[in-house]
Scaffold this motif. Structure first.
Motif, PDB file in Angstrom:
ATOM      1  N   LEU A 472       0.863  -1.180   0.000  1.00 36.08           N
ATOM      2  CA  LEU A 472       0.000   0.000   0.000  1.00 36.08           C
ATOM      3  C   LEU A 472       0.904   1.236   0.000  1.00 36.08           C
ATOM      4  CD1 LEU A 472      -3.103   0.326   0.075  1.00 36.08           C
ATOM      5  CD2 LEU A 472      -2.923   0.692   2.546  1.00 36.08           C
ATOM      6  N   PRO A 473       1.439   1.633  -1.174  1.00 35.35           N
ATOM      7  CA  PRO A 473       2.537   2.600  -1.249  1.00 35.35           C
ATOM      8  C   PRO A 473       2.121   4.065  -1.063  1.00 35.35           C
ATOM      9  CG  PRO A 473       1.940   1.880  -3.450  1.00 35.35           C
ATOM     10  CD  PRO A 473       1.092   1.081  -2.505  1.00 35.35           C
ATOM     11  N   GLY A 474       1.520   4.353   0.092  1.00 32.76           N
ATOM     12  CA  GLY A 474       1.161   5.737   0.375  1.00 32.76           C
ATOM     13  C   GLY A 474       2.368   6.630   0.531  1.00 32.76           C
ATOM     14  N   ASP A 475       3.467   6.079   1.083  1.00 26.38           N
ATOM     15  CA  ASP A 475       4.674   6.882   1.262  1.00 26.38           C
ATOM     16  C   ASP A 475       5.258   7.295  -0.081  1.00 26.38           C
ATOM     17  OD1 ASP A 475       5.183   4.198   0.740  1.00 26.38           O
ATOM     18  OD2 ASP A 475       7.116   4.204   1.775  1.00 26.38           O
ATOM     19  N   PRO A 484      -2.855  15.763  -0.901  1.00 27.59           N
ATOM     20  CA  PRO A 484      -3.680  14.856  -0.097  1.00 27.59           C
ATOM     21  C   PRO A 484      -3.739  13.451  -0.692  1.00 27.59           C
ATOM     22  CG  PRO A 484      -5.057  16.407  -1.313  1.00 27.59           C
ATOM     23  CD  PRO A 484      -3.648  16.867  -1.470  1.00 27.59           C
ATOM     24  N   LEU A 485      -3.939  12.460   0.185  1.00 33.26           N
ATOM     25  CA  LEU A 485      -3.947  11.061  -0.227  1.00 33.26           C
ATOM     26  C   LEU A 485      -5.323  10.432  -0.040  1.00 33.26           C
ATOM     27  CD1 LEU A 485      -0.687   9.522   1.301  1.00 33.26           C
ATOM     28  CD2 LEU A 485      -1.039  10.464  -0.981  1.00 33.26           C
ATOM     29  N   VAL A 486      -5.764   9.703  -1.068  1.00 30.60           N
ATOM     30  CA  VAL A 486      -6.907   8.804  -0.957  1.00 30.60           C
ATOM     31  C   VAL A 486      -6.340   7.397  -1.080  1.00 30.60           C
ATOM     32  CG1 VAL A 486      -9.098   8.062  -1.943  1.00 30.60           C
ATOM     33  CG2 VAL A 486      -8.475  10.497  -1.974  1.00 30.60           C
ATOM     34  N   VAL A 487      -6.506   6.592  -0.037  1.00 31.22           N
ATOM     35  CA  VAL A 487      -5.898   5.268   0.015  1.00 31.22           C
ATOM     36  C   VAL A 487      -6.986   4.210   0.001  1.00 31.22           C
ATOM     37  CG1 VAL A 487      -4.529   3.686   1.423  1.00 31.22           C
ATOM     38  CG2 VAL A 487      -3.861   6.093   1.240  1.00 31.22           C
ATOM     39  N   VAL A 488      -6.852   3.213  -0.875  1.00 29.70           N
ATOM     40  CA  VAL A 488      -7.817   2.123  -0.978  1.00 29.70           C
ATOM     41  C   VAL A 488      -7.115   0.816  -0.600  1.00 29.70           C
ATOM     42  CG1 VAL A 488      -9.549   0.984  -2.381  1.00 29.70           C
ATOM     43  CG2 VAL A 488      -8.931   3.360  -2.869  1.00 29.70           C
ATOM     44  N   ARG A 539       0.996  -5.205   8.020  1.00 25.70           N
ATOM     45  CA  ARG A 539       1.324  -4.522   9.280  1.00 25.70           C
ATOM     46  C   ARG A 539       1.749  -3.075   9.021  1.00 25.70           C
ATOM     47  NH1 ARG A 539       1.668  -7.872  13.580  1.00 25.70           N
ATOM     48  NH2 ARG A 539       1.723 -10.114  13.187  1.00 25.70           N
ATOM     49  N   LEU A 540       2.502  -2.858   7.950  1.00 18.99           N
ATOM     50  CA  LEU A 540       2.959  -1.495   7.631  1.00 18.99           C
ATOM     51  C   LEU A 540       1.816  -0.607   7.161  1.00 18.99           C
ATOM     52  CD1 LEU A 540       6.276  -2.315   5.736  1.00 18.99           C
ATOM     53  CD2 LEU A 540       6.036  -1.543   8.094  1.00 18.99           C
ATOM     54  N   ALA A 541       0.725  -1.220   6.700  1.00 14.59           N
ATOM     55  CA  ALA A 541      -0.396  -0.443   6.164  1.00 14.59           C
ATOM     56  C   ALA A 541      -1.033   0.446   7.227  1.00 14.59           C
ATOM     57  CB  ALA A 541      -1.442  -1.377   5.569  1.00 14.59           C
ATOM     58  N   THR A 542      -0.832   0.134   8.492  1.00 16.52           N
ATOM     59  CA  THR A 542      -1.395   0.956   9.572  1.00 16.52           C
ATOM     60  C   THR A 542      -0.885   2.378   9.478  1.00 16.52           C
ATOM     61  OG1 THR A 542      -1.553  -0.975  11.009  1.00 16.52           O
ATOM     62  CG2 THR A 542      -1.633   1.176  12.067  1.00 16.52           C
ATOM     63  N   GLU A 543       0.407   2.541   9.183  1.00 16.80           N
ATOM     64  CA  GLU A 543       0.986   3.879   9.055  1.00 16.80           C
ATOM     65  C   GLU A 543       0.372   4.626   7.884  1.00 16.80           C
ATOM     66  OE1 GLU A 543       5.194   3.565   8.828  1.00 16.80           O
ATOM     67  OE2 GLU A 543       5.381   2.316  10.627  1.00 16.80           O
ATOM     68  N   VAL A 544       0.158   3.927   6.780  1.00 21.67           N
ATOM     69  CA  VAL A 544      -0.443   4.549   5.604  1.00 21.67           C
ATOM     70  C   VAL A 544      -1.874   4.975   5.917  1.00 21.67           C
ATOM     71  CG1 VAL A 544      -1.085   4.204   3.189  1.00 21.67           C
ATOM     72  CG2 VAL A 544       1.014   3.185   4.082  1.00 21.67           C
ATOM     73  N   ALA A 548      -3.368   8.855   5.665  1.00 19.62           N
ATOM     74  CA  ALA A 548      -4.290   9.141   4.556  1.00 19.62           C
ATOM     75  C   ALA A 548      -5.274  10.249   4.922  1.00 19.62           C
ATOM     76  CB  ALA A 548      -5.043   7.880   4.168  1.00 19.62           C
ATOM     77  N   ASP A 549      -5.617  11.058   3.934  1.00 21.22           N
ATOM     78  CA  ASP A 549      -6.662  12.063   4.116  1.00 21.22           C
ATOM     79  C   ASP A 549      -8.038  11.441   3.954  1.00 21.22           C
ATOM     80  OD1 ASP A 549      -5.110  14.835   4.166  1.00 21.22           O
ATOM     81  OD2 ASP A 549      -4.148  13.554   2.681  1.00 21.22           O
ATOM     82  N   LEU A 550      -8.123  10.367   3.175  1.00 18.74           N
ATOM     83  CA  LEU A 550      -9.351   9.593   3.041  1.00 18.74           C
ATOM     84  C   LEU A 550      -8.952   8.135   2.875  1.00 18.74           C
ATOM     85  CD1 LEU A 550     -12.441   9.406   2.712  1.00 18.74           C
ATOM     86  CD2 LEU A 550     -12.115   9.767   0.253  1.00 18.74           C
ATOM     87  N   TYR A 551      -9.348   7.307   3.848  1.00 19.81           N
ATOM     88  CA  TYR A 551      -8.993   5.884   3.828  1.00 19.81           C
ATOM     89  C   TYR A 551     -10.240   5.074   3.515  1.00 19.81           C
ATOM     90  CZ  TYR A 551      -7.516   1.282   5.588  1.00 19.81           C
ATOM     91  OH  TYR A 551      -7.228  -0.053   5.717  1.00 19.81           O
TER      92      TYR A 551
END
Length: 598
Positions: A472-475, A484-488, A539-544, A548-551
């Protein structure tokens, strides 16, 4: 430099004395007699780190930047604005310059040599108190503090005179105006001003406006060079059918001082035929050291608004995670976001998320994406192409053929929307962010599950599924888009539960799969390998999620990772979930406000 005496007296009082105090006539006269006026062109270096501290300076007009190593050894950057005094610490201590200082804008400075400082301090001790107060305040402040510029200045430099480029700067200024006070500055608007009066006028505009759009003129090299010097970001605008080789004017005005002190440079290719897919973008990128590039269709609504957001690091980034067939929920998410007017200015993903991201960047609609998904994963029977398991369980030839067919020879740099895919380099044990090259190869590498599909070779190195390191490459998106980030996220925290107490034999599992209509007693090897691949990333996805501005987390855990025959149902769940989530947040307007593009 000529200044009204009262304005100059006020400037020097603010620089050398405490707030509210004023220079006496004697001190003002002595100080004025020792000052030397310095004019710096934008991007010109005033002094380098390690140079002798021979003077202190007061900024009369403009903006400078101090750069160098901070106390912890990390890069330090601080903007210096009008009215500030600087360079005083080296003059007092006798040490060399600790920072490099250069002009961000054309600037006017008052310079006071070291010998004059010593003489003035002995005759007017109040000046020493004021300078010491400045030194102490600076030492007490955060070591990484820097002034935040109140105005974003953009230079629009046309690379040619094609009709497609006419009025570009005006349209872009109109787009910026929706987010704050904006001024278009062209040569005619600058009037008859010249020299120092022009510098002061341009710098004064920065106090009044949030955005300045400088319209360069290809026929006026001097004005174009000034626009570039005044800019935080230089936007090169071209017709993609023109000659991509940099012209002498471009080399002289845009790239002459390119380096540490330069503004960022980006490219916009303006397409007159929106039905014609971009191609050959690499010819424009290779001869230039660019920050980013964009494709723009002037006839499409919202294109200039998208560009304005992206250039000023306010572009909305959509991040799509991997998850096998569950990833097609993201097709429904994209459909819902588009219907609600949520912009997608950048898009990227891993594994199945990379495939959907590439389809989104091609500007395909949801129905087309679903159709192509069925072709790639159902009709091709790509996941039934078993082989001798020396390298992988599946050959991957069918998947590669259909991926090549779907994306053709499209390069990542030719996509309508900036896009990236993430894979993992097994050879170097590091993530790979694909920003250029064939789309099919990038998404194939991003989805090459170790043990399931053969790795993709790149310069004799092995590339596999990006979910091994970053599902989940939000970084990555945050570093590329800055907005801003929208993460799916389509990966459940818990998955693959076994409805039995003991592990069955292979023959029992085979009989169950061939003849039983009930749920299999154990997940299969492909499901286990796929889940294992993304375990660390889950596990790392928690940080993303927190960043996120919208998860968005569509409820698709009931579907298996290989349940591709349920693509339509999975996409529908993603759509319904997203529409419901937007309603929960107050509707489209509330979401747009949250993302800073309302």
């Amino acid at each position: 430099m000529e200044e009204p005496s009262e304005a100059l007296r006020g400037l020097l009082s603010r620089a050398f004395l405490r707030e509210g105090e004023d220079l006496g006539d004697a001190a003002y006269g002595d100080l004025l007699s020792e000052l030397r006026w310095v004019h710096l062109r934008g991007k010109e270096v005033l002094f380098e780190q390690g140079a002798e501290s021979e003077s202190l300076f007061v900024i009369a007009s403009g903006r400078l930047r101090a750069v160098g190593p901070g106390p912890s050894g990390k890069h330090f950057s601080r903007d210096l604005v009008g009215g500030e005094i600087f360079g005083e610490m080296g003059v007092i201590s006798g040490e060399t310059r600790s920072m490099t200082v250069y002009a961000v804008r054309d600037s006017d400075l008052a310079e006071l040599p070291k010998a004059a400082v010593e003489g003035l301090m002995s005759r007017h001790p109040q000046l020493m108190k004021g300078i010491l107060h400045t030194v102490i305040s600076r030492l007490r402040g955060p070591s990484t503090a820097h002034a935040t510029p109140s105005c974003f200045a953009l230079a629009v430099v046309p690379l040619g005179t094609q009709p497609t480029l006419a009025g570009f700067a005006e349209k872009l200024a109109d787009a910026f105006a929706a987010s704050g006070a904006t001024r278009l500055v062209d040569r005619s608007g600058a009037g008859e001003r010249d020299g120092e009066s022009l510098v002061s006028w341009l710098n004064a505009l920065e106090e009044e406006y949030s955005f300045l759009v400088y319209a360069a003129d290809p026929a006026d090299g001097e004005w174009t060079a000034r626009c570039v010097r005044q800019a935080d970001h230089v936007l090169l605008v071209a017709d993609p059918q023109a000659d991509p080789e940099p012209s002498p004017l471009e080399r002289e005005t845009v790239w002459r001082d390119h380096g540490l002190t330069s503004a960022l440079r980006s490219l916009v290719l303006v397409h007159s035929d929106p039905a014609r897919r971009p191609s050959g973008t690499a010819r424009w990128l290779d001869p230039r050291a660019l920050h980013r590039h964009y494709h723009l269709r002037p006839t499409h609504p919202g294109e200039f608004a998208r560009l304005a957001r992206s250039i000023s690091d306010r572009g909305v980034g959509l991040v799509l995670g991997g998850g096998g067939a569950r990833g097609f929920a993201q097709v429904g998410v994209i459909r819902a976001l588009r219907e609600c007017g949520v912009p997608i200015d950048f898009v990227g993903g891993t594994s199945m998320g990379a495939i959907v991201a590439a389809a989104c960047a091609m500007d395909w609609d949801a129905e087309t994406m679903a159709d192509l998904g069925r072709e790639a994963f159902v009709e091709s029977k790509a996941f039934s192409e078993y082989t001798l398991p020396l390298l992988s369980l599946l050959r991957g030839n069918r998947l590669e053929r259909v991926t090549r067919k779907i994306f053709g020879d499209t390069q990542i740099e030719d996509l309508w929307i900036p896009q990236f895919s993430v894979s993992c380099n097994l050879t170097a044990s590091s993530p790979v962010v694909h920003l250029r090259g064939p789309v099919w190869k990038a998404v194939r590498a991003s989805g090459s599950l170790p043990g399931v599909l053969a790795p993709v070779l790149e310069d004799r190195q092995l590339l596999v599924d990006g979910g091994v390191l970053d599902n989940l490459p939000g970084d990555v998106m945050r570093s590329l888009s800055g907005g801003p980030l929208v993460v799916v996220d389509v990966t459940p925290e818990q998955d693959l539960r076994a409805p039995c107490d003991t592990v069955p034999s292979p023959w029992q599992m085979l009989r169950q799969r061939l003849f039983a209509k009930s749920e299999p007693c154990m997940p299969g090897i492909v499901d286990i390998l796929m889940r294992s691949t993304t375990l660390t990333s889950v596990r790392l996805a928690t940080e993303v999620k927190e960043d996120a501005d919208l998860y968005l987390h569509p409820p698709v855990e009931a579907f298996g990772m290989l349940e591709f025959d349920a693509i339509d149902r999975i996409a529908a769940i993603g759509y319904d979930y997203t529409r419901g989530r937007i309603d929960e947040c107050g509707g489209p307007d509330a979401i747009l406000a949250r993302l800073g593009c309302g």
